[in-house]
Scaffold this motif. Sequence first.
Motif, PDB file in Angstrom:
ATOM      1  N   ALA A   1      -0.343 -31.898  53.700  1.00  0.00           N
ATOM      2  CA  ALA A   1      -0.069 -30.613  53.166  1.00  0.00           C
ATOM      3  C   ALA A   1      -1.484 -29.916  52.894  1.00  0.00           C
ATOM      4  O   ALA A   1      -1.819 -28.772  52.905  1.00  0.00           O
TER       5      ALA A   1
ATOM      6  N   ASP B   1      -1.967 -27.385  55.752  1.00  0.00           N
ATOM      7  CA  ASP B   1      -1.597 -25.905  55.162  1.00  0.00           C
ATOM      8  C   ASP B   1      -2.287 -25.178  54.334  1.00  0.00           C
ATOM      9  O   ASP B   1      -2.521 -23.932  54.182  1.00  0.00           O
ATOM     10  N   TYR B   2      -2.918 -26.051  53.394  1.00  0.00           N
ATOM     11  CA  TYR B   2      -3.962 -25.514  52.471  1.00  0.00           C
ATOM     12  C   TYR B   2      -5.278 -25.729  52.491  1.00  0.00           C
ATOM     13  O   TYR B   2      -5.922 -26.091  51.545  1.00  0.00           O
TER      14      TYR B   2
ATOM     15  N   SER C   1       9.525 -29.185  41.724  1.00  0.00           N
ATOM     16  CA  SER C   1       9.124 -29.669  43.012  1.00  0.00           C
ATOM     17  C   SER C   1      10.071 -30.631  43.430  1.00  0.00           C
ATOM     18  O   SER C   1      10.681 -30.930  44.457  1.00  0.00           O
TER      19      SER C   1
ATOM     20  N   GLU D   1      10.821 -29.649  47.428  1.00  0.00           N
ATOM     21  CA  GLU D   1       9.343 -29.071  48.275  1.00  0.00           C
ATOM     22  C   GLU D   1       8.381 -29.641  47.552  1.00  0.00           C
ATOM     23  O   GLU D   1       7.942 -29.939  46.418  1.00  0.00           O
TER      24      GLU D   1
ATOM     25  N   ASN E   1       5.119 -28.133  47.685  1.00  0.00           N
ATOM     26  CA  ASN E   1       4.286 -27.127  47.355  1.00  0.00           C
ATOM     27  C   ASN E   1       3.842 -27.208  46.285  1.00  0.00           C
ATOM     28  O   ASN E   1       2.842 -27.085  45.579  1.00  0.00           O
TER      29      ASN E   1
ATOM     30  N   ILE F   1       1.235 -29.763  45.434  1.00  0.00           N
ATOM     31  CA  ILE F   1      -0.056 -29.067  45.590  1.00  0.00           C
ATOM     32  C   ILE F   1      -0.631 -28.133  44.580  1.00  0.00           C
ATOM     33  O   ILE F   1      -1.835 -28.221  44.269  1.00  0.00           O
ATOM     34  N   PHE F   2       0.365 -27.300  44.143  1.00  0.00           N
ATOM     35  CA  PHE F   2      -0.229 -26.496  43.125  1.00  0.00           C
ATOM     36  C   PHE F   2      -0.693 -27.165  41.908  1.00  0.00           C
ATOM     37  O   PHE F   2      -1.624 -26.783  41.252  1.00  0.00           O
TER      38      PHE F   2
END
Lengths: 194, 100
Positions: free
Chosen positions: A163, A167-168, B50, B55, B57, B60-61
């Motif tokens: 990811a 994507d990032y 998450s 998910e 994401n 990642i955050f």
Amino acid sequence: MNVLPGFFFYLLSAIILGGAILTITRRNAVHSAIWLIVTLLGVAGIYLNQHAEFLAAVQVLVYIGGIMVLFLFVIMLVNLDEAAKQRQFNHQWTIAVGCALALMAELAYFIVKGRESFRFGDTGTGTLNPDAAVIEFLKSCRDIPGLGPGGFLQPNTELIACALYRDYLLPFEIASVLLLVAIVGAVVMAKKEI
Amino acid sequence: MVPISYFLVLAAILFVLGVAGFLFKRNIVTIFMSIELMLNAVNLTFVALSYHLRELNGQIFVFFVMVVAAAEAAVGLAIIITVFKHRESLNVDNVDLMKL
């Protein structure tokens, strides 16, 4: 009936909240830092509990190994002896406690009000669904048993790598520039004369 | 199994403790530690959601929040050292030139 997840959740919560309370009430800044490290370790344990192994490792390495050591270095550089003898809380502590309680009430209201929205499906099976391209890529790299939608998917680090670099990629590069700027800024500010 | 709302409540309490420490401590180093507490509370929420939503994401955050926290700590501690050099004190009540 499996009681262990609940047990670990309550244990880690007690560690986190106890550490946080001691962090903000200790007189000595070094003790505060040590208790903050305890809190951060508890948070890392919660990450492990939530199947975020990579983040747990990063929490220990970056937060405790990096940021908190920096804090302790700064505490040693500056003289805190007379600061520890002074009053610890400032004049508006009644207002501060009021603000904190108001914020707590607000958050509690939102959580209670929105608790219907938190039922997103069965909890606790521990699968993260990546998209099909990532699964194909990971399978082409090495043989990972149980990888697939709905399976027990725990190459957490590989998924984050995919990811992050796919994507990032742009945020990742911006983050590296941000770190560079922070390094330069810290050196410029802490240096005696440039 | 532990429901997600427990994690959110834990994160909320941690955040409020951070806010309280930020508002009523006088030592600037401890105020910085309170900011770290608040960032960790937010990270906890991200990770819990998450996991719950399956998910990636959110994780990642959290990674990016950690990057920002590292940058913030580096710059902030440099500011603390500079303030200490000029004022010989870490008390925020002595650093109130911009106060109205």
